[in-house]
Design a protein around this motif. Structure first.
Motif, PDB file in Angstrom:
ATOM      1  N   GLU A  71       4.391  -4.260   7.151  1.00  0.00           N
ATOM      2  CA  GLU A  71       4.167  -3.812   5.780  1.00  0.00           C
ATOM      3  C   GLU A  71       5.319  -4.262   4.879  1.00  0.00           C
ATOM      4  OE1 GLU A  71       3.916   0.375   6.313  1.00  0.00           O
ATOM      5  OE2 GLU A  71       2.203   0.231   7.678  1.00  0.00           O
ATOM      6  N   PRO A  72       5.064  -4.462   3.577  1.00  0.00           N
ATOM      7  CA  PRO A  72       6.129  -4.900   2.669  1.00  0.00           C
ATOM      8  C   PRO A  72       7.161  -3.815   2.401  1.00  0.00           C
ATOM      9  CG  PRO A  72       4.103  -4.499   1.452  1.00  0.00           C
ATOM     10  CD  PRO A  72       3.753  -4.403   2.904  1.00  0.00           C
ATOM     11  N   ASP A  73       6.726  -2.555   2.401  1.00  0.00           N
ATOM     12  CA  ASP A  73       7.654  -1.439   2.218  1.00  0.00           C
ATOM     13  C   ASP A  73       6.954  -0.157   2.672  1.00  0.00           C
ATOM     14  OD1 ASP A  73       9.753   0.435   0.796  1.00  0.00           O
ATOM     15  OD2 ASP A  73      10.528  -1.584   0.550  1.00  0.00           O
ATOM     16  N   ALA A  74       7.527   0.994   2.286  1.00  0.00           N
ATOM     17  CA  ALA A  74       7.097   2.271   2.854  1.00  0.00           C
ATOM     18  C   ALA A  74       5.908   2.913   2.155  1.00  0.00           C
ATOM     19  CB  ALA A  74       8.275   3.249   2.863  1.00  0.00           C
ATOM     20  N   PHE A  75       5.261   2.218   1.213  1.00  0.00           N
ATOM     21  CA  PHE A  75       4.151   2.822   0.476  1.00  0.00           C
ATOM     22  C   PHE A  75       3.075   1.775   0.228  1.00  0.00           C
ATOM     23  CE2 PHE A  75       1.776   4.905  -2.829  1.00  0.00           C
ATOM     24  CZ  PHE A  75       2.059   6.274  -2.724  1.00  0.00           C
ATOM     25  N   LEU A  76       1.837   2.097   0.622  1.00  0.00           N
ATOM     26  CA  LEU A  76       0.713   1.180   0.413  1.00  0.00           C
ATOM     27  C   LEU A  76      -0.428   1.918  -0.269  1.00  0.00           C
ATOM     28  CD1 LEU A  76       0.323  -0.950   3.681  1.00  0.00           C
ATOM     29  CD2 LEU A  76       1.177  -1.709   1.468  1.00  0.00           C
ATOM     30  N   ASN A  77      -1.167   1.197  -1.118  1.00  0.00           N
ATOM     31  CA  ASN A  77      -2.348   1.742  -1.790  1.00  0.00           C
ATOM     32  C   ASN A  77      -3.600   1.020  -1.333  1.00  0.00           C
ATOM     33  OD1 ASN A  77      -1.205   3.665  -3.844  1.00  0.00           O
ATOM     34  ND2 ASN A  77      -0.154   1.806  -4.536  1.00  0.00           N
ATOM     35  N   ALA A  78      -4.708   1.735  -1.375  1.00  0.00           N
ATOM     36  CA  ALA A  78      -6.011   1.132  -1.121  1.00  0.00           C
ATOM     37  C   ALA A  78      -7.036   1.786  -2.024  1.00  0.00           C
ATOM     38  CB  ALA A  78      -6.420   1.281   0.338  1.00  0.00           C
ATOM     39  N   PRO A  81      -9.825   9.499  -8.908  1.00  0.00           N
ATOM     40  CA  PRO A  81      -8.662  10.326  -8.566  1.00  0.00           C
ATOM     41  C   PRO A  81      -7.636   9.532  -7.762  1.00  0.00           C
ATOM     42  CG  PRO A  81     -10.490  10.862  -7.129  1.00  0.00           C
ATOM     43  CD  PRO A  81     -11.024   9.916  -8.164  1.00  0.00           C
ATOM     44  N   TYR A  82      -6.394   9.986  -7.810  1.00  0.00           N
ATOM     45  CA  TYR A  82      -5.346   9.364  -7.006  1.00  0.00           C
ATOM     46  C   TYR A  82      -4.950  10.368  -5.930  1.00  0.00           C
ATOM     47  CZ  TYR A  82      -1.204   6.525  -5.931  1.00  0.00           C
ATOM     48  OH  TYR A  82      -0.273   5.733  -5.304  1.00  0.00           O
ATOM     49  N   ILE A  83      -5.073   9.952  -4.672  1.00  0.00           N
ATOM     50  CA  ILE A  83      -4.752  10.805  -3.525  1.00  0.00           C
ATOM     51  C   ILE A  83      -3.565  10.193  -2.804  1.00  0.00           C
ATOM     52  CG2 ILE A  83      -5.615  11.800  -1.377  1.00  0.00           C
ATOM     53  CD1 ILE A  83      -8.475  11.342  -2.500  1.00  0.00           C
ATOM     54  N   VAL A  84      -2.510  10.991  -2.604  1.00  0.00           N
ATOM     55  CA  VAL A  84      -1.290  10.486  -1.985  1.00  0.00           C
ATOM     56  C   VAL A  84      -0.974  11.262  -0.710  1.00  0.00           C
ATOM     57  CG1 VAL A  84       1.212  10.289  -2.245  1.00  0.00           C
ATOM     58  CG2 VAL A  84      -0.285   9.580  -4.105  1.00  0.00           C
ATOM     59  N   PHE A  85      -0.716  10.526   0.364  1.00  0.00           N
ATOM     60  CA  PHE A  85      -0.259  11.094   1.623  1.00  0.00           C
ATOM     61  C   PHE A  85       1.249  10.866   1.719  1.00  0.00           C
ATOM     62  CE2 PHE A  85      -4.708  10.633   2.284  1.00  0.00           C
ATOM     63  CZ  PHE A  85      -5.070  11.519   3.285  1.00  0.00           C
ATOM     64  N   THR A  86       2.020  11.928   1.719  1.00  0.00           N
ATOM     65  CA  THR A  86       3.475  11.801   1.741  1.00  0.00           C
ATOM     66  C   THR A  86       4.022  11.936   3.159  1.00  0.00           C
ATOM     67  OG1 THR A  86       3.838  14.170   1.370  1.00  0.00           O
ATOM     68  CG2 THR A  86       3.651  12.765  -0.583  1.00  0.00           C
ATOM     69  N   VAL A 136      -0.475   5.813   0.680  1.00  0.00           N
ATOM     70  CA  VAL A 136       0.028   6.358   1.945  1.00  0.00           C
ATOM     71  C   VAL A 136       1.475   5.938   2.139  1.00  0.00           C
ATOM     72  CG1 VAL A 136      -0.232   6.407   4.448  1.00  0.00           C
ATOM     73  CG2 VAL A 136      -2.261   6.381   2.991  1.00  0.00           C
ATOM     74  N   GLN A 137       2.321   6.909   2.410  1.00  0.00           N
ATOM     75  CA  GLN A 137       3.722   6.660   2.700  1.00  0.00           C
ATOM     76  C   GLN A 137       3.900   6.582   4.216  1.00  0.00           C
ATOM     77  OE1 GLN A 137       5.942   9.325   0.316  1.00  0.00           O
ATOM     78  NE2 GLN A 137       7.797   8.109   0.339  1.00  0.00           N
ATOM     79  N   ASP A 138       4.632   5.594   4.677  1.00  0.00           N
ATOM     80  CA  ASP A 138       4.768   5.360   6.116  1.00  0.00           C
ATOM     81  C   ASP A 138       6.177   5.712   6.584  1.00  0.00           C
ATOM     82  OD1 ASP A 138       4.512   4.596   8.710  1.00  0.00           O
ATOM     83  OD2 ASP A 138       4.161   2.479   8.313  1.00  0.00           O
ATOM     84  N   PHE A 139       6.284   6.762   7.399  1.00  0.00           N
ATOM     85  CA  PHE A 139       7.594   7.184   7.906  1.00  0.00           C
ATOM     86  C   PHE A 139       8.203   6.140   8.837  1.00  0.00           C
ATOM     87  CE2 PHE A 139      10.607   9.705  10.401  1.00  0.00           C
ATOM     88  CZ  PHE A 139      11.254  10.414   9.389  1.00  0.00           C
ATOM     89  N   ALA A 140       7.353   5.292   9.430  1.00  0.00           N
ATOM     90  CA  ALA A 140       7.858   4.270  10.344  1.00  0.00           C
ATOM     91  C   ALA A 140       8.683   3.211   9.613  1.00  0.00           C
ATOM     92  CB  ALA A 140       6.708   3.610  11.097  1.00  0.00           C
ATOM     93  N   PHE A 141       8.514   3.095   8.299  1.00  0.00           N
ATOM     94  CA  PHE A 141       9.272   2.113   7.516  1.00  0.00           C
ATOM     95  C   PHE A 141      10.505   2.809   6.939  1.00  0.00           C
ATOM     96  CE2 PHE A 141      10.642  -0.779   4.347  1.00  0.00           C
ATOM     97  CZ  PHE A 141      10.079  -2.019   4.594  1.00  0.00           C
ATOM     98  N   MET A 142      11.623   2.696   7.618  1.00  0.00           N
ATOM     99  CA  MET A 142      12.895   3.286   7.190  1.00  0.00           C
ATOM    100  C   MET A 142      12.741   4.759   6.801  1.00  0.00           C
ATOM    101  SD  MET A 142      14.715   0.176   5.058  1.00  0.00           S
ATOM    102  CE  MET A 142      16.282   1.072   4.975  1.00  0.00           C
TER     103      MET A 142
END
Length: 284
Positions: free
Chosen positions: A104-111, A155-160, A124-130
């Motif tokens: 992944e390019p960084d710790a946050f991706l959108n779809a 709507p915008y749904i965010v997984f932290t 979605v925020q990815d804890f595996a990325f730093m």
């Protein structure tokens, strides 16, 4: 099929270069060794104790969106190392390692796609990325997600999932807190809902910013949710904290989240929420 049969069938596809280590996973909740294929088929939820393991954007998108309906959005480009930071390793080297490990390019991706036939943009925020740390790239991706949601009238749904601000970017990281807050206000001005799903762990600057600003706050079971560490608080107030302190269930009991939802029910719950918050508003 017994577990012996499952292992034997899996070993039939293992090449000589692979080892049996990748066939099993030790549950962080109960310590039981779980057959990895069984865990993945169960959306990375332990079949023995129901512990929710951490998962990344690819798994989230696949489990949440209608099959074949979503598209991963391009992430904005930012300067990799604006402060030329170095501790035991150069920051650029840490970024290269994280990108190689996660793809992944960084710790946050959108779809963007549909959930039970209803359009939504999901970040979605990815804890595996730093450690899911919040830097400029995370802030820009969050804002891009908001803009995509406004453009799609969805709507915008965010997984932290984050350890907090990214120290290698100093004040530039902390600036993402007000920037994401303004982006959420833009979403509200457009009459669109902002839904947050708190996952294990969410803490620090992320917890103090967009993680707790949802119109609806959902948390996965037994997730650790905190602004600062348990030991720091206990040493400061010189008191012993409850065993369930800083958990999803504790937050629900004290009114900080609206619901604690099992991963298996998340897709249905979010689909219903989108219908209530968006389609109900259109009808009104």
């Amino acid at each position: 099929m017994t577990w012996i049969s499952r292992v034997r069938n899996a070993l039939a596809y293992v090449t000589k270069r692979e080892t049996p280590d990748n066939l099993w996973h030790k549950c962080k909740g109960c310590g039981t060794m779980v057959f990895l294929k069984e865990l993945q088929d169960n959306e990375s939820v332990c079949p023995h104790c129901d512990f929710h393991e951490r998962i990344g954007p690819a798994e989230r998108f696949a489990a949440l969106f209608d099959e074949g309906s979503f598209t991963v959005l391009a992430s904005p480009r930012v300067a990799d190392d604006p402060l030329k930071f170095r501790d035991s390793k150069r920051y650029v080297d840490r970024l290269k390692t994280a990108r190689t490990d996660t793809g992944e390019p960084d710790a946050f991706l959108n779809a963007s796609g549909t959930i039970q036939g209803r359009h939504a943009v999901v970040g979605v925020q990815d804890f595996a990325f730093m450690g899911g740390s919040m830097g400029q790239a995370v802030g820009e991706a969050f804002i891009a997600g908001v803009e995509a949601a406004i453009g799609a009238r969805a709507p915008y749904i965010v997984f932290t999932a984050s350890g907090g601000a990214r120290m290698q970017e100093g004040i530039l990281s902390l600036m993402q807190m007000p920037r994401t807050t303004v982006a959420i206000e833009m979403l509200h001005d457009a009459g669109l809902p902002y839904i947050v799903v708190l996952t294990d762990p969410t803490s620090g600057g992320v917890m103090a910013a967009y993680a707790m600003l949802g119109d609806v706050q959902i948390a996965e079971p037994r997730a650790t949710l905190a602004f600062t560490g348990r030991r720091v608080i206990e040493n400061t107030i010189r008191e012993k904290l409850p065993d369930d302190f800083q958990t999803s269930e504790y937050y629900r009991e004290h009114g900080l989240v609206d619901m604690v939802t099992h991963r298996h029910q998340l897709r249905e719950t979010l689909g219903q929420l989108i219908g209530l918050l968006c389609e109900g508003r259109k009808a009104a």
